[in-house]
Design a protein around this motif. Structure first.
Motif, PDB file in Angstrom:
ATOM      1  N   LYS A   3      65.583 -24.023   5.037  1.00  0.00           N
ATOM      2  CA  LYS A   3      64.243 -24.161   4.505  1.00  0.00           C
ATOM      3  C   LYS A   3      64.345 -24.912   3.175  1.00  0.00           C
ATOM      4  O   LYS A   3      65.188 -24.591   2.339  1.00  0.00           O
ATOM      5  CB  LYS A   3      63.651 -22.766   4.270  1.00  0.00           C
ATOM      6  N   LEU A   5      62.203 -26.748  -0.216  1.00  0.00           N
ATOM      7  CA  LEU A   5      60.944 -26.787  -0.951  1.00  0.00           C
ATOM      8  C   LEU A   5      60.671 -28.249  -1.310  1.00  0.00           C
ATOM      9  O   LEU A   5      61.341 -28.803  -2.176  1.00  0.00           O
ATOM     10  CB  LEU A   5      61.057 -25.925  -2.220  1.00  0.00           C
ATOM     11  N   MET A 176      54.142 -28.833  -3.102  1.00  0.00           N
ATOM     12  CA  MET A 176      55.413 -28.406  -2.502  1.00  0.00           C
ATOM     13  C   MET A 176      55.201 -27.082  -1.799  1.00  0.00           C
ATOM     14  O   MET A 176      54.569 -26.170  -2.341  1.00  0.00           O
ATOM     15  CB  MET A 176      56.494 -28.241  -3.571  1.00  0.00           C
ATOM     16  N   GLU A 177      55.735 -27.016  -0.582  1.00  0.00           N
ATOM     17  CA  GLU A 177      55.787 -25.752   0.157  1.00  0.00           C
ATOM     18  C   GLU A 177      57.118 -25.734   0.887  1.00  0.00           C
ATOM     19  O   GLU A 177      57.720 -26.794   1.102  1.00  0.00           O
ATOM     20  CB  GLU A 177      54.635 -25.650   1.172  1.00  0.00           C
TER      21      GLU A 177
ATOM     22  N   ALA D  23      58.704 -21.421  -7.855  1.00  0.00           N
ATOM     23  CA  ALA D  23      58.355 -21.564  -6.444  1.00  0.00           C
ATOM     24  C   ALA D  23      59.601 -21.461  -5.576  1.00  0.00           C
ATOM     25  O   ALA D  23      59.593 -20.823  -4.523  1.00  0.00           O
ATOM     26  CB  ALA D  23      57.651 -22.903  -6.222  1.00  0.00           C
ATOM     27  N   HIS D  24      60.668 -22.084  -6.041  1.00  0.00           N
ATOM     28  CA  HIS D  24      61.906 -22.072  -5.274  1.00  0.00           C
ATOM     29  C   HIS D  24      62.440 -20.645  -5.142  1.00  0.00           C
ATOM     30  O   HIS D  24      62.880 -20.222  -4.061  1.00  0.00           O
ATOM     31  CB  HIS D  24      62.939 -22.969  -5.970  1.00  0.00           C
ATOM     32  N   MET D  27      60.549 -18.883  -2.577  1.00  0.00           N
ATOM     33  CA  MET D  27      60.967 -19.282  -1.227  1.00  0.00           C
ATOM     34  C   MET D  27      62.271 -18.577  -0.844  1.00  0.00           C
ATOM     35  O   MET D  27      62.418 -18.098   0.282  1.00  0.00           O
ATOM     36  CB  MET D  27      61.147 -20.793  -1.150  1.00  0.00           C
ATOM     37  N   ASN D  30      61.863 -15.407   0.593  1.00  0.00           N
ATOM     38  CA  ASN D  30      61.075 -15.429   1.839  1.00  0.00           C
ATOM     39  C   ASN D  30      59.589 -15.161   1.630  1.00  0.00           C
ATOM     40  O   ASN D  30      58.909 -14.619   2.495  1.00  0.00           O
ATOM     41  CB  ASN D  30      61.629 -14.453   2.876  1.00  0.00           C
ATOM     42  N   VAL D  33      55.008 -19.792  -0.676  1.00  0.00           N
ATOM     43  CA  VAL D  33      54.851 -20.359  -2.018  1.00  0.00           C
ATOM     44  C   VAL D  33      54.177 -21.727  -1.941  1.00  0.00           C
ATOM     45  O   VAL D  33      54.292 -22.441  -0.942  1.00  0.00           O
ATOM     46  CB  VAL D  33      56.215 -20.542  -2.745  1.00  0.00           C
ATOM     47  N   THR D  34      53.451 -22.043  -2.991  1.00  0.00           N
ATOM     48  CA  THR D  34      53.004 -23.433  -3.179  1.00  0.00           C
ATOM     49  C   THR D  34      53.274 -23.805  -4.626  1.00  0.00           C
ATOM     50  O   THR D  34      53.247 -22.963  -5.530  1.00  0.00           O
ATOM     51  CB  THR D  34      51.494 -23.623  -2.922  1.00  0.00           C
TER      52      THR D  34
END
Lengths: 356, 67, 258, 181
Positions: A3, A5, A176-177, D23-24, D27, D30, D33-34
């Motif tokens: 995954k 970002l 960003m996602e 944000a990272h 993520m 889990n 996030v934006t």
């Protein structure tokens, strides 16, 4: 699968490369610049090229040449740049060439500004250039979906030999996602035996777009119209939430669509019988779920979009007078908030229940 | 010595070949082709030396030259 | 007809199809088509070539060339050719463009293909008038020349001066080979053929962009017979445009390539 | 759980990087996030801000127009965004550069002199990381372990020599957050 970002613009670029796109032609324009920059950096690593054209007019014809030679290729642009490409898009439609064009829309008309907007809806869905044609239009609502739709865009373009537009906006491009890139299988697609790459001992290939014989011209239009009808019948894509018992159905796409999804869930929690149709293909427009909703419980539709009201026309065509269609619009580069959509849903849900 | 073969159906009677021929071997014929042009013909074959100047100027690729 | 077993010394090229040309009687397009086709045939490239067409009288010229083809919109041929070139790096790619197509609506695409040093060849057909639309002024129309949109003769104070495309393009570093020929006489036609060959050789050698300007006629819109039109080229166009080889690749200098 | 954050300051204060790390980290944990920058002409006007949302559920509205958390690295940012913070939210104030601004009484205000702390710790360029450390005890969506991993992944290979400084700055911020303001 890992995954990552990444920004929407970067996600669609990487997804395109993973879908086999080797050539990118473009001209810098905000808020799409990450696409051309990513391609400049990344394409040479996979044996491809980014060519920075002198204008969007030139970009779209470079695309035509590369697609005419049978390569998977794409461009990315925004607002004014997309307008400049319309002449070439008309040619791509006539030549029946598969290409992918990403429009990270910005506020218009004219230079407007760089804020997100869905004001290019008509240009995306009505052909956009001169003559009688359509493009596939795919509208993601998030970065993962944008990446997923890129492979689909290339496949649909190849399968039906027509351009596919990926309809973004500045928010989707810049946001960003987390994203996971998925491999697609292209084995089912027809070989490009029509491509002009030199005869190589075979018959001559002409990739052209005029038909002087009126009988042949009519036949060609009829064939293309039949293909468009087939696509309308088989390629509609949408996301739906809680349509079964919905009195009010919200129709919203892209960035507005993701806010609408949150608003519909929130309103459901508050006990309001509301559902959502989020078109993923803007062309072909998903008329099927609207028809279904009308046979179920729908007493009214609420369109939420970031423009003066463009998709609302497609919803009204699909509803065809069988229920009221309301418009919630955010203009001038503004986005709807969840709260404002919930408030409007509550008002309209009350209205349609009273009038039904 | 040489001679030319003119595809009279391709010829549009533009006379560029006549003008290019130094030896005056070519003339327009009296007849018309199916498009209504008067095609050129090798009116004086004895003057042709197969130099190809006529063919070089022919815009319709209507002339084949033998020598 | 003489009976001796003579040898055929000039026959229609394999590089052209058998489709009769639709151009007006005496139009130079046919000559230029044939030269390109002959050169590609002689170089053994007919199976390896993609042509890109213009809009104008030659808009349907893919019917005549026996090579693969992608047609372009008005002025966009160099952009289309760039796309083809990048997709098929080992092909011979050329554009065929008139004076409206290249020097007016498409001058940006043409100049930037040259600026990028795009490995394509452009055949530029200059007859100083718009043929297909019925005789309007072109960027290359001479001062004083009457056209339907310059009915009193082209005036420099209103419309500027005719643009000398080969001279202009010879100043662009990415343009490796630039030559300017004519179709007004057998000698000029043979010279032009050499230029076209050198242009394609320049492309194949990877030197960069190549352009061959070819002065041509328009008997119909000039109101002259084909023979008089060729004289008009000689007397009016040739003196007003730079002729000959304006630029050859550095590697080719000092030695004949063709 | 949904934490909507607005991070704002001067261009050059590392606001965007701070947002990316947050944000990272989300993520890596889990979460949904934006991260979205304010883009356009604003980007060149000396103020920079971005939205970061970390959530257990799918995120609708990607921009934190009504944030739960505001980080104000300069006074302009504080004055601009203080009014839109949700009641009960948290405002992190860079007290090295901001003083005398009346604060709302329906939010938690955490003042951190990040410039001074960073300078004392010998990492004057890492004020964003000091602020990140100061935020940590208040965040629900990420923990220190995830943040440190995110810092490691976001410092580019060409700047690996700055990694230790950044992590040290985070630690300084964490400690400072426990010091009563």
């Amino acid at each position: 699968m890992q995954k990552l970002l990444v920004k929407g613009n970067e996600a669609i670029s990487e997804a395109a490369i993973q879908a086999g796109c080797k050539l990118f032609f473009g001209y810098p324009i905000t808020p799409s610049n990450e696409i051309i920059e990513y391609m400049a950096r990344r394409l040479p690593e996979v044996g491809g090229h980014m060519v920075q054209a002198e204008s969007e007019v030139s970009s779209i014809y470079m695309l035509l040449g590369a697609a005419g030679a049978g390569e998977r290729c794409m461009t990315g642009t925004s607002g004014c740049g997309f307008s400049l490409m319309q002449e070439g898009m008309s040619f791509l439609a006539a030549y029946e060439l598969p290409v992918v064009i990403v429009d990270v829309a910005r506020l218009g008309p004219a230079l407007g500004n760089l804020d997100p907007s869905q004001g290019d809806y008509f240009q995306w869905t009505r052909g956009g250039g001169h003559g009688d044609y359509y493009n596939f239009v795919l509208a993601p609502s998030g970065v993962q979906e944008a990446a997923d739709l890129m492979g689909l865009a290339f496949d649909l373009a190849d399968q039906y030999r027509m351009p596919a537009v990926v309809a973004m906006d500045g928010v989707l491009g810049q946001m960003m996602e987390p994203v996971t890139f998925r491999q697609t299988d292209t084995a089912h697609l027809p070989p490009k035996t029509w491509a002009a790459r030199g005869k190589k001992g075979g018959p001559k290939h002409d990739v052209v777009g005029y038909i002087l014989d009126p009988v042949k011209a009519e036949r060609s239009d009829i064939q293309r119209a039949a293909r468009y009808d087939q696509i309308r019948a088989t390629e509609q894509r949408w996301e739906e939430i809680a349509l079964d018992d919905a009195d009010l159905v919200v129709v919203s796409f892209g960035t507005a669509g993701r806010v609408a999804r949150a608003a519909v869930r929130e309103a459901r929690q508050q006990g309001i019988k509301v559902g959502l149709i989020r078109p993923i293909t803007l062309w072909p427009f998903p008329t099927n779920p609207i028809a279904t909703a009308l046979t179920q419980n729908a007493k009214g539709f609420m369109v939420a979009e970031m423009n003066m009201g463009q998709m609302v026309e497609d919803v009204r065509l699909a509803v065809n007078g069988r229920a009221p269609v309301y418009l919630h619009r955010n203009m001038g580069g503004s986005m709807p908030t969840t709260e404002e959509l919930v408030a409007r849903i509550r008002t309209l849900a009350g209205e349609v229940s009273v009038h039904a | 010595m040489g001679y030319v073969v003119i595809n009279t159906e391709l010829c549009k009677g533009c006379e560029l070949c006549i003008s290019a021929c130094n030896r005056g071997a070519l003339s327009l014929s009296e007849t018309q082709n199916r498009k209504g042009y008067q095609p050129v013909s090798l009116a004086r074959p004895e003057k042709c030396n197969g130099c190809s100047l006529c063919a070089i100027m022919c815009p319709d690729v209507a002339i084949t030259v033998y020598r | 007809m003489p009976e001796a077993a003579e040898k055929c010394v000039f026959k229609p090229t394999e590089g052209l199809t058998e489709k009769p040309l639709h151009y007006c009687p005496g139009c130079s397009h046919g000559i230029i088509h044939r030269l390109i086709a002959e050169v590609l045939e002689e170089m053994g490239q007919l199976d390896n070539t993609v042509g890109v067409g213009p809009v104008g009288c030659a808009a349907f010229c893919e019917q005549y060339f026996n090579v693969d083809w992608v047609a372009a919109a008005h002025g966009r041929a160099p952009a289309v050719a760039t796309g083809v070139r990048r997709a098929v790096p080992d092909a011979v790619v050329f554009t065929y463009q008139g004076d409206g197509d290249l020097a007016a609506i498409g001058i940006a695409e043409a100049m930037h293909a040259a600026i990028r040093g795009e490995k394509i060849t452009t055949i530029f057909v200059n007859n100083a008038i718009y043929g297909m639309t019925g005789g309007q002024m072109a960027p290359t129309t001479l001062i004083g020349m009457k056209t339907t949109t310059s009915p009193y003769g082209r005036k420099a104070e209103e419309t500027g001066y005719p643009v000398d495309i080969p001279k202009l393009f010879s100043e662009i570093p990415g343009a490796a080979y630039v030559a300017s020929g004519s179709t007004d006489s057998p000698k000029a036609v043979l010279q032009t053929k050499k230029y076209i060959r050198r242009a394609f050789e320049t492309q194949l050698a990877g030197h960069g962009y190549s352009l061959v300007s070819v002065l041509s006629n328009c008997p119909t819109n000039w109101g002259l017979t084909p023979v008089k039109a060729m004289e008009w080229i000689r007397e009016n166009l040739v003196p007003n445009y730079t002729m000959g080889e304006l630029k050859v690749p550095t590697a080719a200098k000092g030695g004949e390539q063709a | 759980m949904m934490e909507r954050m607005r991070l704002a300051g001067f261009g050059g204060q590392g606001i965007m990087f701070l947002g990316k790390v947050l944000a990272h980290a989300g993520m890596l944990g889990n979460k949904h996030v934006t991260w979205i920058p304010s883009y356009g002409p604003e980007m060149r006007g000396g103020t920079a801000n971005c939205s970061v949302i970390i959530s257990d559920v799918e995120i609708g509205e990607p921009v934190a127009s009504r944030p739960d958390i505001l980080v104000a690295m300069n006074e302009v940012s504080l004055r601009k965004f203080q009014p839109v913070v949700r009641p009960g939210g948290i405002i992190f104030v860079n007290s090295s550069l901001i003083s005398g601004v009346p604060m709302r009484d329906d939010v938690t205000v955490v003042t951190v002199p990040v410039n001074d702390l960073a300078r004392s710790a010998g990492v004057p360029g890492a004020i964003n990381m000091v602020m990140l450390g100061a935020m940590l005890p208040y965040l629900k969506g990420v923990d220190r372990h995830l943040i440190e991993e995110a810092v490691r992944e976001n410092v580019p290979a060409s700047r690996q020599h700055m990694l230790d400084g950044n992590l040290a700055a985070v630690a300084v911020g964490v400690d400072a957050a426990h010091v009563p303001a």
